[in-house]
Design a protein around this motif. Structure first.
Motif, PDB file in Angstrom:
ATOM      1  N   ASN A 127     -34.149 -58.085   9.807  1.00 28.13           N
ATOM      2  CA  ASN A 127     -35.382 -57.696   9.152  1.00 28.13           C
ATOM      3  C   ASN A 127     -36.561 -58.484   9.687  1.00 28.13           C
ATOM      4  O   ASN A 127     -36.491 -59.683   9.864  1.00 28.13           O
ATOM      5  N   SER A 128     -37.658 -57.771   9.916  1.00 29.29           N
ATOM      6  CA  SER A 128     -38.827 -58.439  10.467  1.00 29.29           C
ATOM      7  C   SER A 128     -39.840 -58.829   9.409  1.00 29.29           C
ATOM      8  O   SER A 128     -40.894 -59.324   9.721  1.00 29.29           O
ATOM      9  N   SER A 129     -39.575 -58.567   8.143  1.00 27.01           N
ATOM     10  CA  SER A 129     -40.555 -58.892   7.119  1.00 27.01           C
ATOM     11  C   SER A 129     -40.661 -60.399   6.942  1.00 27.01           C
ATOM     12  O   SER A 129     -39.771 -61.170   7.257  1.00 27.01           O
ATOM     13  N   SER A 130     -41.776 -60.808   6.375  1.00 30.39           N
ATOM     14  CA  SER A 130     -42.094 -62.226   6.365  1.00 30.39           C
ATOM     15  C   SER A 130     -41.636 -62.957   5.123  1.00 30.39           C
ATOM     16  O   SER A 130     -41.913 -64.118   4.949  1.00 30.39           O
ATOM     17  N   GLY A 131     -40.967 -62.267   4.239  1.00 32.44           N
ATOM     18  CA  GLY A 131     -40.376 -62.936   3.092  1.00 32.44           C
ATOM     19  C   GLY A 131     -41.311 -63.019   1.914  1.00 32.44           C
ATOM     20  O   GLY A 131     -42.476 -62.646   1.950  1.00 32.44           O
ATOM     21  N   TYR A 157     -59.906 -55.332   5.905  1.00 31.23           N
ATOM     22  CA  TYR A 157     -59.168 -54.608   4.888  1.00 31.23           C
ATOM     23  C   TYR A 157     -59.782 -54.882   3.522  1.00 31.23           C
ATOM     24  O   TYR A 157     -60.342 -55.953   3.266  1.00 31.23           O
ATOM     25  N   THR A 158     -59.661 -53.902   2.656  1.00 28.77           N
ATOM     26  CA  THR A 158     -60.129 -54.092   1.290  1.00 28.77           C
ATOM     27  C   THR A 158     -59.353 -55.220   0.624  1.00 28.77           C
ATOM     28  O   THR A 158     -59.909 -56.002  -0.149  1.00 28.77           O
ATOM     29  N   ALA A 159     -58.053 -55.288   0.948  1.00 27.33           N
ATOM     30  CA  ALA A 159     -57.236 -56.399   0.442  1.00 27.33           C
ATOM     31  C   ALA A 159     -56.040 -56.604   1.355  1.00 27.33           C
ATOM     32  O   ALA A 159     -55.555 -55.665   2.000  1.00 27.33           O
ATOM     33  N   GLU A 160     -55.574 -57.849   1.421  1.00 31.14           N
ATOM     34  CA  GLU A 160     -54.328 -58.190   2.097  1.00 31.14           C
ATOM     35  C   GLU A 160     -53.348 -58.673   1.041  1.00 31.14           C
ATOM     36  O   GLU A 160     -53.665 -59.537   0.228  1.00 31.14           O
ATOM     37  N   ILE A 161     -52.135 -58.109   1.070  1.00 32.76           N
ATOM     38  CA  ILE A 161     -51.146 -58.408   0.039  1.00 32.76           C
ATOM     39  C   ILE A 161     -49.866 -58.911   0.686  1.00 32.76           C
ATOM     40  O   ILE A 161     -49.329 -58.254   1.580  1.00 32.76           O
ATOM     41  N   VAL A 162     -49.373 -60.047   0.241  1.00 32.77           N
ATOM     42  CA  VAL A 162     -48.067 -60.554   0.644  1.00 32.77           C
ATOM     43  C   VAL A 162     -47.119 -60.311  -0.520  1.00 32.77           C
ATOM     44  O   VAL A 162     -47.280 -60.887  -1.598  1.00 32.77           O
ATOM     45  N   LEU A 163     -46.143 -59.441  -0.316  1.00 33.18           N
ATOM     46  CA  LEU A 163     -45.224 -59.075  -1.377  1.00 33.18           C
ATOM     47  C   LEU A 163     -44.256 -60.206  -1.689  1.00 33.18           C
ATOM     48  O   LEU A 163     -43.946 -61.027  -0.843  1.00 33.18           O
ATOM     49  N   GLY A 164     -43.745 -60.200  -2.910  1.00 29.98           N
ATOM     50  CA  GLY A 164     -42.781 -61.191  -3.344  1.00 29.98           C
ATOM     51  C   GLY A 164     -42.588 -61.076  -4.838  1.00 29.98           C
ATOM     52  O   GLY A 164     -43.131 -60.178  -5.495  1.00 29.98           O
ATOM     53  N   SER A 165     -41.798 -61.977  -5.407  1.00 33.48           N
ATOM     54  CA  SER A 165     -41.610 -61.951  -6.855  1.00 33.48           C
ATOM     55  C   SER A 165     -42.922 -62.172  -7.581  1.00 33.48           C
ATOM     56  O   SER A 165     -43.139 -61.656  -8.682  1.00 33.48           O
ATOM     57  N   ILE A 190     -53.453 -53.805   3.521  1.00 33.33           N
ATOM     58  CA  ILE A 190     -52.373 -54.186   4.425  1.00 33.33           C
ATOM     59  C   ILE A 190     -51.350 -55.028   3.666  1.00 33.33           C
ATOM     60  O   ILE A 190     -51.699 -55.958   2.940  1.00 33.33           O
ATOM     61  N   PHE A 191     -50.064 -54.680   3.848  1.00 31.38           N
ATOM     62  CA  PHE A 191     -48.976 -55.326   3.121  1.00 31.38           C
ATOM     63  C   PHE A 191     -48.021 -56.000   4.100  1.00 31.38           C
ATOM     64  O   PHE A 191     -47.709 -55.459   5.155  1.00 31.38           O
ATOM     65  N   SER A 192     -47.506 -57.161   3.700  1.00 34.14           N
ATOM     66  CA  SER A 192     -46.437 -57.837   4.423  1.00 34.14           C
ATOM     67  C   SER A 192     -45.511 -58.456   3.387  1.00 34.14           C
ATOM     68  O   SER A 192     -45.759 -58.399   2.189  1.00 34.14           O
ATOM     69  N   GLY A 193     -44.398 -59.036   3.842  1.00 36.23           N
ATOM     70  CA  GLY A 193     -43.491 -59.714   2.932  1.00 36.23           C
ATOM     71  C   GLY A 193     -42.376 -58.832   2.419  1.00 36.23           C
ATOM     72  O   GLY A 193     -42.326 -57.624   2.688  1.00 36.23           O
ATOM     73  N   ASN A 218     -47.008 -53.874   7.361  1.00 36.14           N
ATOM     74  CA  ASN A 218     -46.907 -54.812   8.476  1.00 36.14           C
ATOM     75  C   ASN A 218     -45.675 -55.700   8.296  1.00 36.14           C
ATOM     76  O   ASN A 218     -45.773 -56.881   8.003  1.00 36.14           O
ATOM     77  N   GLY A 219     -44.476 -55.091   8.439  1.00 38.17           N
ATOM     78  CA  GLY A 219     -43.241 -55.850   8.297  1.00 38.17           C
ATOM     79  C   GLY A 219     -42.839 -56.053   6.854  1.00 38.17           C
ATOM     80  O   GLY A 219     -42.537 -57.180   6.448  1.00 38.17           O
ATOM     81  N   VAL A 220     -42.818 -54.985   6.058  1.00 38.28           N
ATOM     82  CA  VAL A 220     -42.436 -55.096   4.655  1.00 38.28           C
ATOM     83  C   VAL A 220     -40.970 -54.740   4.463  1.00 38.28           C
ATOM     84  O   VAL A 220     -40.379 -54.009   5.264  1.00 38.28           O
ATOM     85  N   ASP A 221     -40.384 -55.252   3.382  1.00 37.63           N
ATOM     86  CA  ASP A 221     -39.039 -54.889   2.943  1.00 37.63           C
ATOM     87  C   ASP A 221     -39.104 -54.784   1.426  1.00 37.63           C
ATOM     88  O   ASP A 221     -39.160 -55.797   0.726  1.00 37.63           O
ATOM     89  N   ILE A 222     -39.131 -53.539   0.913  1.00 33.15           N
ATOM     90  CA  ILE A 222     -39.291 -53.286  -0.520  1.00 33.15           C
ATOM     91  C   ILE A 222     -38.070 -52.533  -1.022  1.00 33.15           C
ATOM     92  O   ILE A 222     -37.743 -51.463  -0.499  1.00 33.15           O
ATOM     93  N   SER A 223     -37.404 -53.058  -2.033  1.00 31.83           N
ATOM     94  CA  SER A 223     -36.291 -52.339  -2.649  1.00 31.83           C
ATOM     95  C   SER A 223     -36.511 -52.245  -4.150  1.00 31.83           C
ATOM     96  O   SER A 223     -37.133 -53.114  -4.763  1.00 31.83           O
ATOM     97  N   ASN A 224     -35.999 -51.151  -4.733  1.00 33.71           N
ATOM     98  CA  ASN A 224     -36.110 -50.945  -6.169  1.00 33.71           C
ATOM     99  C   ASN A 224     -34.936 -50.073  -6.604  1.00 33.71           C
ATOM    100  O   ASN A 224     -34.737 -48.991  -6.057  1.00 33.71           O
TER     101      ASN A 224
END
Length: 462
Positions: A127-131, A157-165, A190-193, A218-224
């Motif tokens: 996986n290339s996502s940034s965690g 970008y209007t916003a940059e978001i790093v995903l996580g808990s 733009i999303f990463s993480g 940009n390198g996301v890994d999202i599961s649900n």
């Protein structure tokens, strides 16, 4: 005298400059291809929406589809050799004749809700996502973000978001609820993480009928496990854009409980996909991409592995370009309106149910250009086509995991390993023309050779 000499020099220089600007060549004009008639599949209306609610028995862990490029020659005994001067393609890469390439959707599925679940990419190194990111956001912030960017992407970008808990947000028009990120107004985000049990929701408001939202991945890994990974709740014009050079994963275990909010990616309105990156989509209990309106694919690489339909739209499905690889448990691509194939490179392996189609169009199926190869129980055939096309009735059910080669004019154009049973193949290509010859090689056994005529070519293999 000096003044006259100066003016004469200026005049001479002006004449020389005008001569240089006249040296451009005129480009030759082109004319569109002539139209040719096609025959539609009379059985396709029996493939109704209600049947998608039935329980599937497909073991997703056994699914495997591989494709190889149109760069090999094959004889009827299944022997393949690379064409002179060209490199033989590797097992999981599909390359269109125009040089575009994308990975096949082979590999194992993960269980629902797991991280990095697709397994359909041909990339190495995982996986290339940034965690996940630490930090907290109580709502929208005031400053906009900027990208370090690639050619063709917006720099601001209007916003940059790093995903996580606990997602980290820099910018505006974004709120956070636990691990869920909600986009509330038009803009480029733009999303990463990576995040497990996370979600991206777009909710611009009922009155915001003209809002444009672009989600850059940009390198996301999202599961649900119980909701779509990406949910376009309210937004008339939303684009999902895998960023150039990035590999992204979204997966969902949401079941098909109703016609709404079902799929790894679900939209109540038209959804567009474009970009120069890769997006791997896994739906362990329902659809891959599902829209209550249209689905439009402009560019990018998409590997879809789904228990139900790979791509399904309540209105139209349009493919203008891109590399698309679908492994599905029911329909590969299903349009309740019009299916338009105008370009791109698409490889589809459909499901096991007899009433399902690898390619299904309820209304009109228009084929103008691009490459489409399909294997399944049956297919909808084009009602309009710019080129002759081929449908092969295999005469028997072939087991999942078999190797299928389609050979056109002595050149192997695609190799597939459908994960489910199949008995029908379809080939759409601008390279098919009156006088072409075609045959298949299944598990090393070559069929008889067929000659192509104009319009639909239905070949029955013995």
């Amino acid at each position: 005298m000096k003044y006259r000499r100066f003016m004469a020099a200026v005049a001479a220089m002006t004449v020389m400059a005008s001569m240089v600007s006249c040296g451009k060549e005129k480009k030759a004009s082109t004319t569109p291809a002539a139209e040719s008639s096609a025959v539609s599949d009379t059985d396709k209306r029996s493939n109704d929406t209600v049947s998608d609610d039935e329980e599937e028995t497909t073991d997703s862990d056994s699914k495997k589809t591989t494709t190889t490029a149109k760069d090999e020659k094959s004889d009827k005994n299944g022997t393949t050799t690379a064409k002179a001067g060209e490199k033989k393609s590797e097992g999981t890469t599909a390359t269109a004749k125009n040089g575009s390439s994308g990975s096949s959707s082979g590999g194992d599925n993960s269980s629902s809700g797991g991280s990095n679940s697709s397994g359909s990419s041909n990339t190495s190194g995982g996986n290339s996502s940034s965690g996940s990111s630490s930090g907290n956001s109580s709502g929208s912030s005031s400053s906009g973000g900027s990208s370090s960017g690639d050619t063709g992407e917006v720099k601001e970008y209007t916003a940059e978001i790093v995903l996580g808990s606990t997602p980290k947000v820099t910018g505006s028009n974004v709120t956070v609820n636990g691990s869920t990120v909600i986009v509330t107004a038009e803009g480029d985000y733009i999303f990463s993480g990576s995040v497990s049990e996370g979600q991206i929701i777009v909710r611009t408001g009922v009155a915001a009928t003209e809002d444009k939202v672009t989600l850059v991945l940009n390198g996301v890994d999202i599961s649900n496990s119980s909701q779509p990974a990406i949910f376009i709740e309210e937004c008339k014009r939303c684009t999902i854009k895998p960023k150039e050079g990035s590999v992204n994963y979204v997966s969902s275990g949401v079941e098909k409980k109703s016609a709404h909010e079902t799929g790894a990616i679900f939209s109540n309105d038209t959804i567009k996909l474009k970009g120069n990156g890769e997006l791997n989509i896994t739906a362990t209990a329902s659809h891959g991409i599902n829209s209550d309106d249209d689905v439009v694919i402009e560019s990018g690489t998409y590997n879809i592995d789904s228990r139900k339909s790979g791509i399904i739209a309540n209105a139209d499905v349009t493919i203008n370009d891109g590399n698309i690889h679908v492994k599905s448990g029911t329909n590969g691509i299903k349009s309740e309106g019009t299916l338009n194939v105008n370009g791109g490179y698409t490889v589809i392996s459909g499901g096991t149910k007899e009433e399902k189609s690898a390619v299904y169009a309820y209304s009109t199926f228009s084929y103008k250009n691009g490459y489409l190869y399909a294997a399944g129980n049956k297919v909808s055939t084009p009602t309009y086509s710019d080129h002759p096309y081929i449908v092969a009735d295999l005469g028997e059910v072939i087991g999942g995991g078999s190797t299928v080669e389609m050979v056109l004019d002595g050149t192997q154009v695609v190799t597939m390993e459908p994960q489910n049973e199949f008995r029908c193949l379809m080939l759409l290509s601008p390279d098919v023309h009156e006088g072409s010859n075609f045959y298949t090689v299944i598990n090393g056994n070559g069929s008889e050779e067929f000659n192509v005529s104009l319009g639909q070519n239905l070949f029955k293999l013995k």
